[in-house]
Design a protein around this motif. Structure first.
Motif, PDB file in Angstrom:
ATOM      1  N   MET A  73       0.837  -1.176   0.000  1.00 30.67           N
ATOM      2  CA  MET A  73       0.000   0.000   0.000  1.00 30.67           C
ATOM      3  C   MET A  73       0.888   1.247   0.000  1.00 30.67           C
ATOM      4  O   MET A  73       1.845   1.342   0.749  1.00 30.67           O
ATOM      5  N   ASP A  74       0.546   2.213  -0.826  1.00 31.56           N
ATOM      6  CA  ASP A  74       1.267   3.485  -0.893  1.00 31.56           C
ATOM      7  C   ASP A  74       0.505   4.503  -0.039  1.00 31.56           C
ATOM      8  O   ASP A  74      -0.411   5.171  -0.517  1.00 31.56           O
ATOM      9  N   THR A  75       0.880   4.579   1.227  1.00 33.41           N
ATOM     10  CA  THR A  75       0.167   5.438   2.178  1.00 33.41           C
ATOM     11  C   THR A  75       0.170   6.892   1.721  1.00 33.41           C
ATOM     12  O   THR A  75      -0.857   7.569   1.782  1.00 33.41           O
ATOM     13  N   LYS A  76       1.306   7.372   1.244  1.00 31.16           N
ATOM     14  CA  LYS A  76       1.390   8.767   0.803  1.00 31.16           C
ATOM     15  C   LYS A  76       0.373   9.041  -0.300  1.00 31.16           C
ATOM     16  O   LYS A  76      -0.368  10.030  -0.247  1.00 31.16           O
ATOM     17  N   LYS A  77       0.311   8.174  -1.284  1.00 33.66           N
ATOM     18  CA  LYS A  77      -0.607   8.365  -2.409  1.00 33.66           C
ATOM     19  C   LYS A  77      -2.058   8.374  -1.926  1.00 33.66           C
ATOM     20  O   LYS A  77      -2.863   9.199  -2.371  1.00 33.66           O
ATOM     21  N   GLU A  78      -2.389   7.477  -1.004  1.00 30.62           N
ATOM     22  CA  GLU A  78      -3.752   7.401  -0.501  1.00 30.62           C
ATOM     23  C   GLU A  78      -4.100   8.620   0.355  1.00 30.62           C
ATOM     24  O   GLU A  78      -5.209   9.157   0.258  1.00 30.62           O
ATOM     25  N   VAL A  79      -3.157   9.072   1.180  1.00 34.41           N
ATOM     26  CA  VAL A  79      -3.380  10.270   1.996  1.00 34.41           C
ATOM     27  C   VAL A  79      -3.578  11.483   1.084  1.00 34.41           C
ATOM     28  O   VAL A  79      -4.482  12.299   1.307  1.00 34.41           O
ATOM     29  N   LEU A  80      -2.761  11.604   0.054  1.00 36.67           N
ATOM     30  CA  LEU A  80      -2.899  12.727  -0.867  1.00 36.67           C
ATOM     31  C   LEU A  80      -4.229  12.687  -1.602  1.00 36.67           C
ATOM     32  O   LEU A  80      -4.851  13.729  -1.827  1.00 36.67           O
ATOM     33  N   SER A  81      -4.683  11.511  -1.954  1.00 38.25           N
ATOM     34  CA  SER A  81      -5.982  11.376  -2.613  1.00 38.25           C
ATOM     35  C   SER A  81      -7.109  11.849  -1.701  1.00 38.25           C
ATOM     36  O   SER A  81      -8.020  12.570  -2.132  1.00 38.25           O
ATOM     37  N   LEU A  82      -7.052  11.457  -0.428  1.00 34.68           N
ATOM     38  CA  LEU A  82      -8.072  11.886   0.528  1.00 34.68           C
ATOM     39  C   LEU A  82      -7.994  13.393   0.768  1.00 34.68           C
ATOM     40  O   LEU A  82      -9.025  14.071   0.839  1.00 34.68           O
ATOM     41  N   LEU A  83      -6.791  13.906   0.874  1.00 38.55           N
ATOM     42  CA  LEU A  83      -6.596  15.341   1.055  1.00 38.55           C
ATOM     43  C   LEU A  83      -7.175  16.105  -0.131  1.00 38.55           C
ATOM     44  O   LEU A  83      -7.866  17.112   0.029  1.00 38.55           O
ATOM     45  N   ASP A  84      -6.922  15.610  -1.315  1.00 40.21           N
ATOM     46  CA  ASP A  84      -7.437  16.221  -2.534  1.00 40.21           C
ATOM     47  C   ASP A  84      -8.965  16.230  -2.534  1.00 40.21           C
ATOM     48  O   ASP A  84      -9.592  17.230  -2.888  1.00 40.21           O
ATOM     49  N   GLU A  85      -9.546  15.125  -2.101  1.00 34.72           N
ATOM     50  CA  GLU A  85     -11.001  15.017  -2.075  1.00 34.72           C
ATOM     51  C   GLU A  85     -11.622  15.949  -1.039  1.00 34.72           C
ATOM     52  O   GLU A  85     -12.568  16.686  -1.339  1.00 34.72           O
ATOM     53  N   VAL A  86     -11.084  15.950   0.170  1.00 37.52           N
ATOM     54  CA  VAL A  86     -11.639  16.772   1.259  1.00 37.52           C
ATOM     55  C   VAL A  86     -11.536  18.258   0.939  1.00 37.52           C
ATOM     56  O   VAL A  86     -12.466  19.021   1.203  1.00 37.52           O
ATOM     57  N   LEU A  87     -10.419  18.668   0.359  1.00 33.82           N
ATOM     58  CA  LEU A  87     -10.195  20.089   0.083  1.00 33.82           C
ATOM     59  C   LEU A  87     -10.610  20.503  -1.325  1.00 33.82           C
ATOM     60  O   LEU A  87     -10.440  21.666  -1.699  1.00 33.82           O
ATOM     61  N   SER A  88     -11.137  19.557  -2.107  1.00 32.47           N
ATOM     62  CA  SER A  88     -11.555  19.840  -3.493  1.00 32.47           C
ATOM     63  C   SER A  88     -10.436  20.528  -4.277  1.00 32.47           C
ATOM     64  O   SER A  88     -10.626  21.591  -4.867  1.00 32.47           O
ATOM     65  N   LEU A  89      -9.268  19.892  -4.287  1.00 32.31           N
ATOM     66  CA  LEU A  89      -8.095  20.477  -4.935  1.00 32.31           C
ATOM     67  C   LEU A  89      -7.986  20.137  -6.422  1.00 32.31           C
ATOM     68  O   LEU A  89      -7.044  20.569  -7.084  1.00 32.31           O
ATOM     69  N   GLY A  90      -8.892  19.348  -6.938  1.00 29.80           N
ATOM     70  CA  GLY A  90      -8.894  19.046  -8.359  1.00 29.80           C
ATOM     71  C   GLY A  90      -7.648  18.351  -8.865  1.00 29.80           C
ATOM     72  O   GLY A  90      -7.206  18.590  -9.979  1.00 29.80           O
ATOM     73  N   GLY A  91      -7.057  17.498  -8.038  1.00 32.92           N
ATOM     74  CA  GLY A  91      -5.882  16.738  -8.448  1.00 32.92           C
ATOM     75  C   GLY A  91      -4.562  17.392  -8.082  1.00 32.92           C
ATOM     76  O   GLY A  91      -3.503  16.795  -8.263  1.00 32.92           O
ATOM     77  N   ALA A  92      -4.589  18.602  -7.560  1.00 33.38           N
ATOM     78  CA  ALA A  92      -3.352  19.329  -7.233  1.00 33.38           C
ATOM     79  C   ALA A  92      -2.531  18.625  -6.159  1.00 33.38           C
ATOM     80  O   ALA A  92      -1.304  18.719  -6.156  1.00 33.38           O
ATOM     81  N   ALA A  93      -3.173  17.901  -5.259  1.00 35.46           N
ATOM     82  CA  ALA A  93      -2.450  17.229  -4.178  1.00 35.46           C
ATOM     83  C   ALA A  93      -1.490  16.163  -4.703  1.00 35.46           C
ATOM     84  O   ALA A  93      -0.515  15.835  -4.035  1.00 35.46           O
ATOM     85  N   ALA A  94      -1.738  15.642  -5.879  1.00 35.21           N
ATOM     86  CA  ALA A  94      -0.857  14.621  -6.454  1.00 35.21           C
ATOM     87  C   ALA A  94       0.561  15.156  -6.665  1.00 35.21           C
ATOM     88  O   ALA A  94       1.508  14.383  -6.717  1.00 35.21           O
ATOM     89  N   ARG A  95       0.701  16.464  -6.744  1.00 40.28           N
ATOM     90  CA  ARG A  95       2.023  17.081  -6.945  1.00 40.28           C
ATOM     91  C   ARG A  95       2.723  17.401  -5.627  1.00 40.28           C
ATOM     92  O   ARG A  95       3.860  17.864  -5.626  1.00 40.28           O
ATOM     93  N   PHE A  96       2.052  17.181  -4.508  1.00 36.86           N
ATOM     94  CA  PHE A  96       2.648  17.460  -3.203  1.00 36.86           C
ATOM     95  C   PHE A  96       3.695  16.401  -2.881  1.00 36.86           C
ATOM     96  O   PHE A  96       3.538  15.234  -3.230  1.00 36.86           O
ATOM     97  N   ASP A  97       4.777  16.814  -2.200  1.00 38.70           N
ATOM     98  CA  ASP A  97       5.752  15.848  -1.715  1.00 38.70           C
ATOM     99  C   ASP A  97       5.705  15.835  -0.186  1.00 38.70           C
ATOM    100  O   ASP A  97       4.910  16.540   0.423  1.00 38.70           O
ATOM    101  N   LEU A  98       6.550  15.042   0.436  1.00 36.01           N
ATOM    102  CA  LEU A  98       6.510  14.890   1.884  1.00 36.01           C
ATOM    103  C   LEU A  98       6.811  16.187   2.623  1.00 36.01           C
ATOM    104  O   LEU A  98       6.382  16.372   3.760  1.00 36.01           O
TER     105      LEU A  98
END
Length: 82
Positions: free
Chosen positions: A1-26
């Motif tokens: 499981m890629d925890t970072k990827k899943e956390v970023l996906s949830l963050l993107d969904e909660v904040l309605s970032l339109g996919g921008a969270a995928a570019r976030f790093d640690l």
């Protein structure tokens, strides 16, 4: 499981970032850096993390440092999953 990827996906969904969270790093700062990450969004994100990963977050387990950066949030989730 890629925890970072899943956390970023949830963050993107909660904040309605339109996919921008995928570019976030640690090192990407969260609390105080993302205007949409207010107290209500934090509660929503905690609920989504609990639902998605199947754990419960106690009130005494989190503080502002948990949401300081993507890395600190991923570290928190990994610790809960351990």
């Amino acid at each position: 499981m890629d925890t970072k990827k899943e956390v970023l996906s949830l963050l993107d969904e909660v904040l309605s970032l339109g996919g921008a969270a995928a570019r976030f790093d640690l090192d990407t700062p969260l609390l105080g850096a993302l205007p949409d990450l207010d107290s209500m969004a934090v509660v929503g994100l905690i609920n989504m993390l609990e639902e998605h990963f199947g754990f419960i977050v106690g009130d005494d387990e989190i503080d502002g440092s948990t949401f300081a950066s993507v890395g600190s949030l991923v570290e928190f989730v990994n610790a809960k999953l351990a």
